[in-house]
Write a protein that holds these residues in place. Structure first.
Motif, short mmCIF file in Angstrom:
data_model
loop_
_atom_site.label_atom_id
_atom_site.label_comp_id
_atom_site.label_asym_id
_atom_site.label_seq_id
_atom_site.Cartn_x
_atom_site.Cartn_y
_atom_site.Cartn_z
N VAL A 214 0.95 4.27 -2.78
CA VAL A 214 0.74 5.53 -2.30
C VAL A 214 1.76 6.38 -3.26
O VAL A 214 1.64 7.49 -3.72
N ASP A 215 3.25 5.64 -3.05
CA ASP A 215 4.26 6.55 -3.76
C ASP A 215 4.31 6.71 -5.09
O ASP A 215 5.14 7.30 -5.82
N GLY A 216 3.26 6.03 -5.80
CA GLY A 216 3.16 5.98 -7.11
C GLY A 216 4.03 4.91 -7.86
O GLY A 216 3.98 4.88 -9.37
N ALA A 217 4.30 3.80 -7.37
CA ALA A 217 5.05 2.61 -8.13
C ALA A 217 3.94 1.60 -8.63
O ALA A 217 2.99 1.57 -7.96
N ARG B 147 11.04 -4.20 -6.04
CA ARG B 147 11.92 -3.13 -5.12
C ARG B 147 11.28 -3.05 -3.56
O ARG B 147 11.96 -2.78 -2.81
N VAL B 148 9.96 -3.79 -3.67
CA VAL B 148 9.40 -3.80 -2.05
C VAL B 148 9.27 -5.27 -1.64
O VAL B 148 9.71 -5.61 -0.74
N GLU C 132 0.77 -1.14 0.06
CA GLU C 132 -0.01 -0.10 0.12
C GLU C 132 0.81 1.22 0.21
O GLU C 132 0.60 2.02 -0.75
N ALA C 133 2.06 1.28 0.75
CA ALA C 133 3.00 2.31 0.85
C ALA C 133 3.46 2.51 -0.86
O ALA C 133 3.76 3.67 -1.08
N ALA C 134 3.81 1.42 -1.17
CA ALA C 134 4.29 1.71 -2.54
C ALA C 134 3.32 2.07 -3.48
O ALA C 134 3.85 3.14 -4.38
N GLN D 36 7.55 -2.25 -10.18
CA GLN D 36 8.42 -1.52 -9.25
C GLN D 36 8.08 -2.50 -7.90
O GLN D 36 8.76 -2.39 -7.09
N THR D 37 6.59 -2.39 -7.44
CA THR D 37 6.34 -2.84 -6.43
C THR D 37 6.84 -4.47 -6.02
O THR D 37 7.31 -4.55 -5.04
#
Length: 335
Positions: free
Chosen positions: A234-237, A245-246, A230-232, A241-242
């Motif tokens: 919100v950051d626009g990923a 990178r996450v 969810e944070a990714a 990318q999510t």
């Protein structure tokens, strides 16, 4: 003028100390049950794992055909005589020297095991990860797809070898029938051609390995905290990318487990080769596990030399296992 009586506060109740719970002492029956539950698994583990491993290490320094006793004396003390079985004797590191220099199947077996590992890492593992990511998205019928994909893992390797023999059969196999190469003048011998049989077996092995990796990554994806995704977002990923990178870095423990399992599975590959070759050595299918079996239970019965190859295989296997244990203990210390 009104008179007020002073308030009196009630004395606080005295603190009653807690009674310590007395630990119940173990009875003889409890001790016997605990000893049986711990002793029996340890005894079985020592009998079927540790003792054979240590015996293989000791036998690797001997020359022994499996007949007669093994005496810890140099072989020069037992001159060979015709018609008399020579007992097992010490030859030092000659077996290792022979394996690395004079055994023709050793380096081809090492190369084929490396190819087996490379195919698992480059093809089977990413395919299993792809299956896990798709099923984790909650698509319709994901339970059914997961069961169908996991079916090869539930089959024994011997049965998988038999199934794929029907697929690769030169005259009646599925591939040659579909491609029109099932006539005597244009047959493709997938399992008999040294330039094709290893790759054909790697398809079989990957067919079983990919679902195994899929289950491991599914467990890892379920354990990732949804707040990270969810944070990714919100950051626009985006989704790509999510994941890389996450989500993927968060699955580091699962990645280590998958790496260890992949290395071990590539080293202990034996069943498919043995079923395909019917127990006989075939060019192009030399593997370390097959070489161990051929020397120990084959016609030559060189127990000492076969144990040497087994020790080499054990040392190679200990590298990823040690890496996994080091990472696990290091993670526990950092908590």
């Amino acid at each position: 003028m009104t008179l007020t009586t002073p308030r009196t506060t009630a004395p606080a109740p005295a603190h009653t100390p807690r009674r310590r719970r007395r630990l119940r002492s173990l009875t003889r029956r409890d001790a016997a049950v605990a000893a049986a539950m711990l002793g029996v698994p340890l005894l079985l583990d020592a009998a079927f794992i540790w003792f054979p491993a240590l015996a293989s290490v000791l036998l690797s320094f001997t020359k022994w055909t499996g007949v007669g006793p093994v005496k810890l004396q140099p072989c020069s003390d037992f001159p060979s005589a015709p018609g008399i079985a020579q007992p097992g004797c010490l030859i030092g590191t000659k077996n290792y020297a022979q394996a690395f220099t004079n055994y023709p199947d050793f380096w081809p077996a090492v190369r084929h095991n490396a190819i087996w590992l490379g195919v698992f890492i480059v093809f089977a593992t990413p395919l299993g990860m792809l299956f896990a990511v798709v099923l984790d998205r909650g698509i319709r019928g994901s339970r059914l797809y997961q069961s169908v994909l996991f079916l090869p893992v539930m089959l024994s390797l011997a049965l998988i070898g038999i199934i794929w023999e029907l697929v690769y059969s030169p005259n009646f196999g599925l591939i040659n029938t579909l491609t029109g190469h099932n006539h005597n003048d244009n047959l493709i011998d997938w399992l008999g051609d040294p330039s094709l049989n290893l790759w054909a077996l790697l398809v079989e092995a990957s067919w079983r390995q990919a679902p195994y990796v899929m289950v491991l990554y599914l467990a890892g994806l379920k354990a990732v905290d949804p707040a990270l995704r969810e944070a990714a977002v919100v950051d626009g990923a985006n989704g790509w990318q999510t994941f890389w990178r996450v989500v993927f870095p968060a699955m580091r423990p699962i990645n280590i487990v998958v790496l260890v399992v992949t290395v071990i599975e590539s080293l202990r590959a034996f069943d498919l080769v043995y079923i395909t070759s019917n127990g006989n050595p075939l060019r192009g299918l030399e593997l370390l596990s097959v070489a161990v079996t051929q020397n120990i239970v084959g016609e030559t019965q060189r127990i000492g030399f076969g144990s040497t190859l087994g020790v080499v295989l054990l040392v190679i296997s200990l590298i990823p296992i040690s890496l996994f244990l080091w990472q696990a203990f290091r993670r526990e210390e950092q908590r």
